[in-house]
Write an enzyme that holds these catalytic residues in place. Structure first.
Site, PDB file in Angstrom:
ATOM      1  N   ASP A   1      28.505  38.633  49.765  1.00 27.41           N
ATOM      2  CA  ASP A   1      29.452  37.892  48.928  1.00 27.41           C
ATOM      3  C   ASP A   1      30.188  36.898  49.832  1.00 27.41           C
ATOM      4  O   ASP A   1      31.007  37.300  50.665  1.00 27.41           O
ATOM      5  CB  ASP A   1      30.411  38.910  48.289  1.00 27.41           C
ATOM      6  CG  ASP A   1      31.599  38.260  47.601  1.00 27.41           C
ATOM      7  OD1 ASP A   1      31.764  37.035  47.711  1.00 27.41           O
ATOM      8  OD2 ASP A   1      32.370  38.996  46.962  1.00 27.41           O
TER       9      ASP A   1
ATOM     10  N   CYS B   1      42.769  42.072  43.490  1.00 27.00           N
ATOM     11  CA  CYS B   1      41.493  42.560  42.956  1.00 27.00           C
ATOM     12  C   CYS B   1      40.733  43.357  44.006  1.00 27.00           C
ATOM     13  O   CYS B   1      39.493  43.284  44.090  1.00 27.00           O
ATOM     14  CB  CYS B   1      40.618  41.421  42.438  1.00 27.00           C
ATOM     15  SG  CYS B   1      41.382  40.504  41.116  1.00 27.00           S
TER      16      CYS B   1
ATOM     17  N   HIS C   1      36.066  42.989  46.943  1.00 22.76           N
ATOM     18  CA  HIS C   1      36.704  42.505  45.708  1.00 22.76           C
ATOM     19  C   HIS C   1      36.096  43.302  44.546  1.00 22.76           C
ATOM     20  O   HIS C   1      34.928  43.702  44.620  1.00 22.76           O
ATOM     21  CB  HIS C   1      36.375  41.020  45.566  1.00 22.76           C
ATOM     22  CG  HIS C   1      37.064  40.308  44.455  1.00 22.76           C
ATOM     23  ND1 HIS C   1      36.622  40.339  43.167  1.00 22.76           N
ATOM     24  CD2 HIS C   1      38.171  39.523  44.455  1.00 22.76           C
ATOM     25  CE1 HIS C   1      37.419  39.604  42.406  1.00 22.76           C
ATOM     26  NE2 HIS C   1      38.369  39.098  43.152  1.00 22.76           N
TER      27      HIS C   1
ATOM     28  N   LYS D   1      36.251  27.877  45.670  1.00 23.60           N
ATOM     29  CA  LYS D   1      36.879  28.357  46.908  1.00 23.60           C
ATOM     30  C   LYS D   1      36.699  27.333  48.024  1.00 23.60           C
ATOM     31  O   LYS D   1      37.282  27.470  49.088  1.00 23.60           O
ATOM     32  CB  LYS D   1      36.244  29.677  47.349  1.00 23.60           C
ATOM     33  CG  LYS D   1      36.237  30.780  46.307  1.00 23.60           C
ATOM     34  CD  LYS D   1      37.546  31.505  46.222  1.00 23.60           C
ATOM     35  CE  LYS D   1      37.384  32.769  45.382  1.00 23.60           C
ATOM     36  NZ  LYS D   1      38.664  33.311  44.958  1.00 23.60           N
TER      37      LYS D   1
ATOM     38  N   GLN E   1      34.774  34.218  50.087  1.00 24.62           N
ATOM     39  CA  GLN E   1      35.914  33.919  50.959  1.00 24.62           C
ATOM     40  C   GLN E   1      35.517  33.270  52.272  1.00 24.62           C
ATOM     41  O   GLN E   1      36.382  32.832  53.021  1.00 24.62           O
ATOM     42  CB  GLN E   1      36.697  35.200  51.263  1.00 24.62           C
ATOM     43  CG  GLN E   1      37.494  35.715  50.095  1.00 24.62           C
ATOM     44  CD  GLN E   1      38.564  34.736  49.626  1.00 24.62           C
ATOM     45  OE1 GLN E   1      39.080  33.931  50.407  1.00 24.62           O
ATOM     46  NE2 GLN E   1      38.897  34.785  48.359  1.00 24.62           N
TER      47      GLN E   1
END
Ligand code: 7TS
Length: 405
Positions: free
Chosen positions: A199, A363, A122, A225, A202
């Protein structure tokens, strides 16, 4: 508790609404998840019953708010298998967490140092590091991926050298759904003395990670999320790293003593938590973790994998439809295009039929460049979606295709 999707759906007030005259089918969960009543209630309860600033008042309301906020920190600590509560830093979200770490490394890097980023990040896990490279003279190198959307680990092995100082990679790609082999990446990077930031924006709604077992240096995610509110997230950092990095922002809460001659900083986690935080958001983040834990991450993964298989098969039955991201290990994200049709047009038509999907580059422009496409239609599923909703999506995409070709 056995998995009962009809009962689960009752927990989400928004799933009762209609859009454009049709019952809402919400398939944009990778952008943000919907919120169960328990999370909404936690926000209302804070503002209705114990709204006060935290860590600073002797009065009862302030103590109640502080206790609830710190309990939420402990829930996050336990959920992600983090050693110490002070290693949990509340942030405004994933983007904030990455910028905090990137900013901190500015004083630790020099010309000639190398940073490795994956090809499927991202923008928020690319741009802060590019800014860091501009400041320090370090070089950014890219771990490539293959056409299935899997990282080329043999190339990763050759990119790792004594010059590598940091590796940053998402646990799950937002545009492709790929689950990356983060444990292997961490192990290999550590063999060269490089730190790793994962990260988890997700993955957090689908997988419960064991950050201690991973031995990761930094992990970031966003509450929104994973059924929590927007504007709050967390950064995990190993204590040694967080002690080494300078504060990101100066202000109240993050100091020990201030004078015009010299200021000393507070201990962790407060050193990185300047100013009044999103108190209701932090407390509701804890409520979201409670809610998801009650359902169970194994149950969630099992159900979502079935939904992913079903949706992939049904969508592939449409002639001319291509799915981007076919990794063996993936979460319930399906990015697709239909020959000769712009993704935006499909997204617009299915919205008229009450179905929310995201269209565009998500993104993650480097991924789109790799596949030489302007963007995709992305349907991202949560545990509260159903097979009937998949059928509605497939019928709507067929209708869009007929209208547009
Ligand atoms: N990293 C990944 C992998 C993401 O998917 C996102 C948001 C972010 C970082 C940034 O998170 P934030 O909470 O700080 O904004 N991804 C998406 C998406 O896929 N669609 O909308 C936002």
């Amino acid at each position: 508790m056995s998995f009962d999707v009809d009962n689960i759906r009752k927990d989400f007030p928004i799933l009762q609404r209609e859009v454009n005259g049709y019952p809402l089918v919400y398939l944009d969960n990778a952008a943000t998840s919907q919120k169960p009543q328990a999370v909404i209630d936690a926000i209302v309860a804070y503002y209705s019953h114990y709204n006060a600033n935290i860590h600073r008042g002797v009065h009862t309301l302030s103590q109640e708010a502080t206790d609830a906020y710190e309990q939420a920190r402990q829930k996050i600590q336990q959920h992600f298998h983090i050693g110490k509560p002070e290693e949990v830093i509340f942030t405004s979200g994933t983007t904030h967490g990455i910028n905090l770490v990137a900013n901190g490394f500015a004083s630790l890097l020099k010309t000639g140092d190398e940073l490795l980023v994956s090809a499927m990040e991202h923008h928020s896990n690319i741009v802060p590091w590019q800014m860091l490279c501009e400041k320090t003279g370090a070089t950014l190198k890219v771990i490539p991926m293959n056409l299935s959307g899997e990282l080329e680990m043999d190339v990763f092995n050759t990119l790792l050298t004594e010059k590598t100082k940091l590796v940053f990679v998402n646990h799950v790609s937002n545009a492709l759904g790929t689950i990356n082999p983060v444990e292997e990446i961490i192990q290999k990077a550590h063999a060269f003395g490089a730190a790793v930031l994962v990260d988890g924006a997700q993955s957090c709604a689908h997988i419960r990670p064991d950050l201690t077992a991973w031995d990761v240096d930094f992990f970031v995610t966003s509450a929104h999320k994973m059924c929590g509110p927007t504007g709050v997230g967390m950064l995990y950092g190993k204590k040694e790293w967080l002690n080494l990095l300078p504060p990101y922002q100066g202000g109240g809460e993050m100091i020990k003593e201030v004078s015009f001659e010299k200021t000393t900083y507070a201990e962790l986690p407060h050193k990185f938590e300047a100013g009044t935080p999103n108190i209701a958001g932090g407390i509701a983040f804890g409520a979201a973790i409670d809610y998801l834990s009650k359902i169970g991450f194994e149950e969630i993964a099992r159900y979502e994998n079935e939904l992913l298989d079903y949706a992939s098969k049904q969508l592939l039955s449409i002639e001319g439809l291509k799915i981007y991201g076919t990794a063996e290990n993936k979460t319930s994200v399906i990015s697709f295009n239909i020959d000769g049709i712009h993704p935006y047009d499909i997204g617009t038509i299915v919205d008229k039929l009450g179905i929310a999907v995201r269209t565009g580059h998500h993104c993650a422009q480097p991924i789109m460049d790799y596949f030489k496409i302007p963007g995709t239609v992305r349907a991202s599923f949560a545990f509260y979606n159903t097979r009937e909703e998949v059928d509605r999506l497939v019928a709507a995409v067929k209708r869009a295709k007929n209208m547009l070709s």
